[in-house]
Write an enzyme that holds these catalytic residues in place. Structure first.
Site, PDB file in Angstrom:
ATOM      1  CE1 TYR A  82      22.261 -25.061  -6.617  1.00  0.00           C
ATOM      2  CE2 TYR A  82      21.494 -22.830  -6.191  1.00  0.00           C
ATOM      3  CZ  TYR A  82      22.191 -23.725  -6.984  1.00  0.00           C
ATOM      4  OH  TYR A  82      22.806 -23.296  -8.130  1.00  0.00           O
ATOM      5  CB  THR A 136      24.750 -20.731  -7.039  1.00  0.00           C
ATOM      6  OG1 THR A 136      23.517 -20.007  -6.966  1.00  0.00           O
ATOM      7  CG2 THR A 136      25.012 -21.325  -5.657  1.00  0.00           C
TER       8      THR A 136
END
Length: 329
Positions: free
Chosen positions: A142, A117
């Site tokens: 995250y 990501t």
């Protein structure tokens, strides 16, 4: 020989399964169906309902299906949720990824492609597009959980005969142009998904989180990439590794961004629905602006996007949301 897709019953994973089947690959899916759906897995693929953190399950699948390549999509992806449940994210995204990598090493799997990501960058230090060489400063558990998995892959590949690609997604949206799969997750938080639901009156309104960012209209700016272009990048990465290519870390984006309000305006125009939009406070962990420098993936894999158009992305997402409405009636 087979290809394993973890999280293949989910949004991006199901698109990957279809792309692999279209190419004539044998596919096996491991998914615990926490957010995915068994019906999203094509009948031509083998679905194993299980947890990637279970070494016995994963090891048996790798050996029974003679898996030679793994696409790892399974994981948790909601940035604000990771802020309130960091240990859950480190368990699901990092600890279980470690178990999966170890199982692959033990089974002699040569190729591993990881769903990473752009959150590993945090908010870039400049207004320019962010390259893979930019400083890594994740602003949420995250992002950190994904970066830790990248690090584990790098180190495992240095010690074992494993080659890998880490593809850092920017903002994935849209749906299969052929209408075979799309974003179906319950309570999804993706902007375009939420906006299309509001356009179809599945939500009474939608919220914009933060209108006081230092951007032209005060809302966050993101690089939105069509899911079909994204999975094509994955397939090209697989071909790259199979042909003896080096390990690869690459951004997946188009190199230009849109603000939240710009996206909302496009959804309203494409859908013809003037749904209610409410302003809300900023969410924890959201970066201000993040847009990809995608030169590396274009050059290394000869990747040429086909759907670099926000209206196309929204149109495909809206058609899938309408299809879901028919499915649920």
């Amino acid at each position: 020989m087979s290809v394993l897709v973890t999280g293949g019953a989910g949004y991006i994973g199901s698109h990957m399964v279809w792309r692999l089947l279209d190419a004539g690959e044998k596919v096996v899916v491991i998914d615990r169906l926490s957010t995915g759906f068994d019906w999203a897995v094509p009948s031509e693929a083998n679905l194993v309902v299980g947890d990637i953190g279970d070494p016995d399950t994963v090891g048996a699948v790798l050996r029974e299906h003679a898996v030679q390549s793994v696409f790892h999509f399974a994981g948790s992806i909601v940035v604000p949720e990771s802020v309130t449940d960091p240990l859950g994210y480190y368990l699901n995204n990092t600890v279980k990824s470690r178990a999966l990598i170890e199982a692959c090493v033990d089974a002699g799997v040569p190729h591993f492609i990881f769903s990473s990501t752009a959150a590993v960058y945090g908010t870039p230090e400049t207004a320019e597009t962010v390259s893979e060489d930019a400083a890594l400063h994740p602003e949420s558990p995250y992002g950190t959980s994904k970066l830790m998995t990248e690090t584990m892959l790098r180190d495992a590949a240095s010690a074992h005969p494993l080659t890998y690609a880490c593809l850092r997604y920017f903002n994935v949206a849209g749906a299969d142009p052929a209408g075979r799969t799309g974003q179906s997750t319950r309570d999804a938080t993706h902007l375009i998904k939420v906006a299309t639901q509001a356009a179809l009156s599945k939500r009474p309104f939608m919220q914009v989180f933060g209108a006081d960012y230092p951007t032209p209209d005060g809302t966050c700016i993101r690089d939105y990439i069509h899911v079909t272009d994204l999975v094509e990048a994955h397939y090209l990465a697989l071909q790259h590794l199979r042909s003896g290519g080096d390990n690869l870390v690459a951004n997946c984006g188009y190199g230009h961004g849109h603000s939240v309000l710009e996206v909302v305006d496009v959804v309203k125009r494409v859908s013809g629905s003037d749904f209610e939009v409410r302003m809300a406070d900023r969410r924890a962990g959201d970066a201000v602006t993040i847009v990809a420098n995608a030169d590396r993936i274009r050059e290394s894999l000869a990747w040429t996007p086909r759907y670099d158009d926000l209206e196309k992305i929204v149109t495909h997402a809206l058609k899938w949301e309408e299809a879901l409405s028919r499915r649920n009636t």
